[in-house]
Scaffold this motif. Structure first.
Motif, PDB file in Angstrom:
ATOM      1  N   ALA A 258       0.830  -1.207   0.000  1.00 31.67           N
ATOM      2  CA  ALA A 258       0.000   0.000   0.000  1.00 31.67           C
ATOM      3  C   ALA A 258       0.862   1.254   0.000  1.00 31.67           C
ATOM      4  N   ALA A 259       1.946   1.241   0.789  1.00 26.74           N
ATOM      5  CA  ALA A 259       2.846   2.397   0.832  1.00 26.74           C
ATOM      6  C   ALA A 259       3.533   2.599  -0.515  1.00 26.74           C
ATOM      7  N   THR A 260       3.894   1.493  -1.158  1.00 30.38           N
ATOM      8  CA  THR A 260       4.551   1.582  -2.471  1.00 30.38           C
ATOM      9  C   THR A 260       3.602   2.181  -3.493  1.00 30.38           C
ATOM     10  N   ARG A 261       2.321   1.776  -3.456  1.00 29.49           N
ATOM     11  CA  ARG A 261       1.352   2.345  -4.395  1.00 29.49           C
ATOM     12  C   ARG A 261       1.196   3.844  -4.181  1.00 29.49           C
ATOM     13  N   ARG A 262       1.131   4.239  -2.898  1.00 27.00           N
ATOM     14  CA  ARG A 262       0.996   5.675  -2.619  1.00 27.00           C
ATOM     15  C   ARG A 262       2.229   6.441  -3.084  1.00 27.00           C
ATOM     16  N   LEU A 263       3.413   5.855  -2.920  1.00 31.92           N
ATOM     17  CA  LEU A 263       4.635   6.514  -3.344  1.00 31.92           C
ATOM     18  C   LEU A 263       4.670   6.666  -4.861  1.00 31.92           C
ATOM     19  N   ARG A 264       4.298   5.615  -5.560  1.00 26.33           N
ATOM     20  CA  ARG A 264       4.294   5.699  -7.026  1.00 26.33           C
ATOM     21  C   ARG A 264       3.284   6.730  -7.528  1.00 26.33           C
ATOM     22  N   GLY A 265       2.118   6.758  -6.868  1.00 28.92           N
ATOM     23  CA  GLY A 265       1.124   7.747  -7.263  1.00 28.92           C
ATOM     24  C   GLY A 265       1.618   9.163  -7.022  1.00 28.92           C
ATOM     25  N   GLY A 266       2.294   9.370  -5.879  1.00 23.29           N
ATOM     26  CA  GLY A 266       2.834  10.700  -5.589  1.00 23.29           C
ATOM     27  C   GLY A 266       3.911  11.108  -6.576  1.00 23.29           C
ATOM     28  N   LEU A 267       4.774  10.167  -6.966  1.00 18.66           N
ATOM     29  CA  LEU A 267       5.822  10.490  -7.937  1.00 18.66           C
ATOM     30  C   LEU A 267       5.228  10.823  -9.300  1.00 18.66           C
ATOM     31  N   LEU A 268       4.162  10.114  -9.672  1.00 23.33           N
ATOM     32  CA  LEU A 268       3.527  10.407 -10.956  1.00 23.33           C
ATOM     33  C   LEU A 268       2.943  11.824 -10.945  1.00 23.33           C
ATOM     34  N   ARG A 269       2.323  12.207  -9.823  1.00 18.48           N
ATOM     35  CA  ARG A 269       1.774  13.559  -9.750  1.00 18.48           C
ATOM     36  C   ARG A 269       2.883  14.607  -9.810  1.00 18.48           C
ATOM     37  N   LEU A 270       4.024  14.327  -9.162  1.00 22.53           N
ATOM     38  CA  LEU A 270       5.157  15.242  -9.248  1.00 22.53           C
ATOM     39  C   LEU A 270       5.677  15.328 -10.673  1.00 22.53           C
ATOM     40  N   LEU A 271       5.711  14.190 -11.344  1.00 24.38           N
ATOM     41  CA  LEU A 271       6.206  14.164 -12.715  1.00 24.38           C
ATOM     42  C   LEU A 271       5.310  14.997 -13.629  1.00 24.38           C
ATOM     43  N   LEU A 272       3.998  14.841 -13.448  1.00 22.77           N
ATOM     44  CA  LEU A 272       3.054  15.604 -14.264  1.00 22.77           C
ATOM     45  C   LEU A 272       3.079  17.092 -13.931  1.00 22.77           C
ATOM     46  N   GLY A 274       5.817  18.636 -13.435  1.00 22.40           N
ATOM     47  CA  GLY A 274       7.052  19.183 -13.965  1.00 22.40           C
ATOM     48  C   GLY A 274       8.274  18.966 -13.106  1.00 22.40           C
ATOM     49  N   GLU A 275       8.161  18.229 -11.983  1.00 21.42           N
ATOM     50  CA  GLU A 275       9.309  17.994 -11.098  1.00 21.42           C
ATOM     51  C   GLU A 275      10.110  16.784 -11.585  1.00 21.42           C
ATOM     52  N   THR A 276      10.564  16.860 -12.828  1.00 26.38           N
ATOM     53  CA  THR A 276      11.226  15.710 -13.453  1.00 26.38           C
ATOM     54  C   THR A 276      12.515  15.326 -12.743  1.00 26.38           C
ATOM     55  N   GLU A 277      13.340  16.307 -12.383  1.00 26.60           N
ATOM     56  CA  GLU A 277      14.634  15.998 -11.761  1.00 26.60           C
ATOM     57  C   GLU A 277      14.456  15.351 -10.384  1.00 26.60           C
ATOM     58  N   LEU A 278      13.503  15.873  -9.590  1.00 28.48           N
ATOM     59  CA  LEU A 278      13.249  15.298  -8.272  1.00 28.48           C
ATOM     60  C   LEU A 278      12.760  13.859  -8.392  1.00 28.48           C
ATOM     61  N   VAL A 279      11.825  13.626  -9.320  1.00 31.21           N
ATOM     62  CA  VAL A 279      11.289  12.278  -9.512  1.00 31.21           C
ATOM     63  C   VAL A 279      12.384  11.334  -9.981  1.00 31.21           C
ATOM     64  N   ALA A 280      13.233  11.803 -10.883  1.00 34.04           N
ATOM     65  CA  ALA A 280      14.313  10.966 -11.400  1.00 34.04           C
ATOM     66  C   ALA A 280      15.276  10.574 -10.296  1.00 34.04           C
ATOM     67  N   GLU A 281      15.557  11.508  -9.384  1.00 32.48           N
ATOM     68  CA  GLU A 281      16.479  11.215  -8.279  1.00 32.48           C
ATOM     69  C   GLU A 281      15.900  10.171  -7.330  1.00 32.48           C
ATOM     70  N   ALA A 284      15.539   6.695  -9.076  1.00 30.81           N
ATOM     71  CA  ALA A 284      16.824   6.017  -9.296  1.00 30.81           C
ATOM     72  C   ALA A 284      17.221   5.204  -8.073  1.00 30.81           C
ATOM     73  N   ASP A 285      16.930   5.719  -6.871  1.00 28.01           N
ATOM     74  CA  ASP A 285      17.269   4.995  -5.643  1.00 28.01           C
ATOM     75  C   ASP A 285      16.366   3.790  -5.410  1.00 28.01           C
ATOM     76  N   LEU A 286      15.133   3.861  -5.919  1.00 25.48           N
ATOM     77  CA  LEU A 286      14.166   2.806  -5.635  1.00 25.48           C
ATOM     78  C   LEU A 286      14.011   1.794  -6.756  1.00 25.48           C
ATOM     79  N   TRP A 287      13.884   2.269  -7.978  1.00 24.12           N
ATOM     80  CA  TRP A 287      13.573   1.359  -9.088  1.00 24.12           C
ATOM     81  C   TRP A 287      14.536   1.460 -10.264  1.00 24.12           C
ATOM     82  N   GLY A 288      15.428   2.429 -10.243  1.00 24.09           N
ATOM     83  CA  GLY A 288      16.326   2.607 -11.364  1.00 24.09           C
ATOM     84  C   GLY A 288      15.997   3.861 -12.153  1.00 24.09           C
ATOM     85  N   GLU A 289      16.729   4.055 -13.249  1.00 20.55           N
ATOM     86  CA  GLU A 289      16.558   5.272 -14.045  1.00 20.55           C
ATOM     87  C   GLU A 289      15.188   5.317 -14.715  1.00 20.55           C
TER      88      GLU A 289
END
Length: 330
Positions: A258-272, A274-281, A284-289
């Protein structure tokens, strides 16, 4: 172990003599009570060794003994050398008729000596039970952190309770352990609709206790144990510990997912956003580039008002879809 009448009789310092019910000296003694009432049953709970000097004998021995037997008294300690020189024959006859042990307490043995002996034995038994429960809980905790924790906990529980133990999933399939009464056990699972809950019942001479596993109302499994004797309060504590450890092992993956799903959803919202660099960083630590741009995002499902005809061409960015190098396919 709770002291028995036999254990008291075997103590040479007490000098007790069996006058009736010798075949029933294996009865456990929960406590000692003294009374000279003709009917002391209102003050008894069952399992007591009742001490008396026999002032009530003139009211009728047969009725008195019958009342004690029906009240579940473990035995009658009859003090001699005061009211009676010996245990009256009528008392012995009535006690033999119902199987109630009668123990003669000689004049030189004070009733308080018997009370102290039983109190010490009861305290020692309770301390031993607590010690066993503590040792069992430590063993279960150690088993829970093993790679095969679920199986190890179930096996350790069976060993500590001297019983069979089986772990079932919500559908009744065996996950660990075993039971000779699996079919009958599965039939009982329908009685559980939400957790936490427990059930104790008898089947083929076996006392079976079933406990649900899972946090909240959702049942993630069942833990059942069975043996020919009822679980003691200390045994119940051990079973509860095992159930708690297994519940944690079941709930942890669910919580992580459940925590992983929430994290992925939050990263997708950040990506949309425009926070591309933050999401990429973070990614990279969790799933890769992250995939190299341009990235196509496909909306596969959702409310009908958001569904549109797929298009492979780029769309004009909207406030909810910033310029991030993302190309969408709807």
């Amino acid at each position: 172990m709770t002291p028995t009448l036999a254990a008291l009789v075997d103590r040479p310092d007490l000098g007790l003599l069996v006058r009736a019910g010798a075949a029933h000296l294996d009865r456990p003694v929960q406590w000692v009570h003294t009374s000279e009432l003709a009917d002391p049953t209102a003050f008894l709970e069952g399992g007591e060794l009742l001490l008396t000097t026999g002032l009530w004998v003139r009211t009728g021995a047969a009725a008195y003994i019958r009342r004690l037997h029906e009240a579940g008294v473990a035995g009658l300690g009859f003090g001699t050398g005061l009211t009676h020189a010996a245990v009256p024959a009528a008392v012995i006859k009535a006690a033999e008729a119902v199987g109630l042990p009668v123990i003669e307490v000689p004049r030189q043995v004070p009733f308080i000596a018997i009370s102290k002996a039983v109190a010490k034995a009861v305290a020692a038994a309770e301390y031993a039970a607590v010690t066993r429960a503590y040792q069992a809980q430590r063993a279960l905790t150690s088993a829970a952190v093993r790679a095969d924790g679920v199986t190890a906990v179930t096996r350790q529980l069976a060993r500590r309770l001297d019983a069979w133990a089986v772990l079932l999933d919500p559908r009744g399939s065996v996950r660990a352990g075993d039971s000779p009464l699996l079919d009958a056990l599965r039939a009982e699972l329908a009685r559980f609709h939400a957790g936490p809950a427990s059930l104790t019942y008898e089947s083929d001479g076996v006392e079976i206790t079933v406990q649900t596993l899972g946090a909240g109302e959702r049942i993630r499994g069942f833990l059942a144990v069975g043996r020919t004797t009822r679980l003691t309060p200390a045994d119940q504590q051990v079973l509860t510990t095992a159930a708690s450890l297994l519940t944690v092992s079941f709930e942890r993956p669910q919580a992580v997912e459940a925590a992983t799903r929430r994290l992925r959803g939050g990263l997708l919202r950040l990506l949309l956003a425009g926070e591309t660099e933050l999401v990429a960083e973070i990614a990279a630590d969790l799933w890769g580039e992250l995939p190299a741009a341009p990235v196509r995002v496909v909306l596969a499902a959702g409310p009908s008002r958001h569904r549109q005809t797929p298009s492979t061409g780029p769309r004009t960015p909207t406030p909810s879809m910033p310029r991030t190098g993302i190309r969408c396919c709807w």
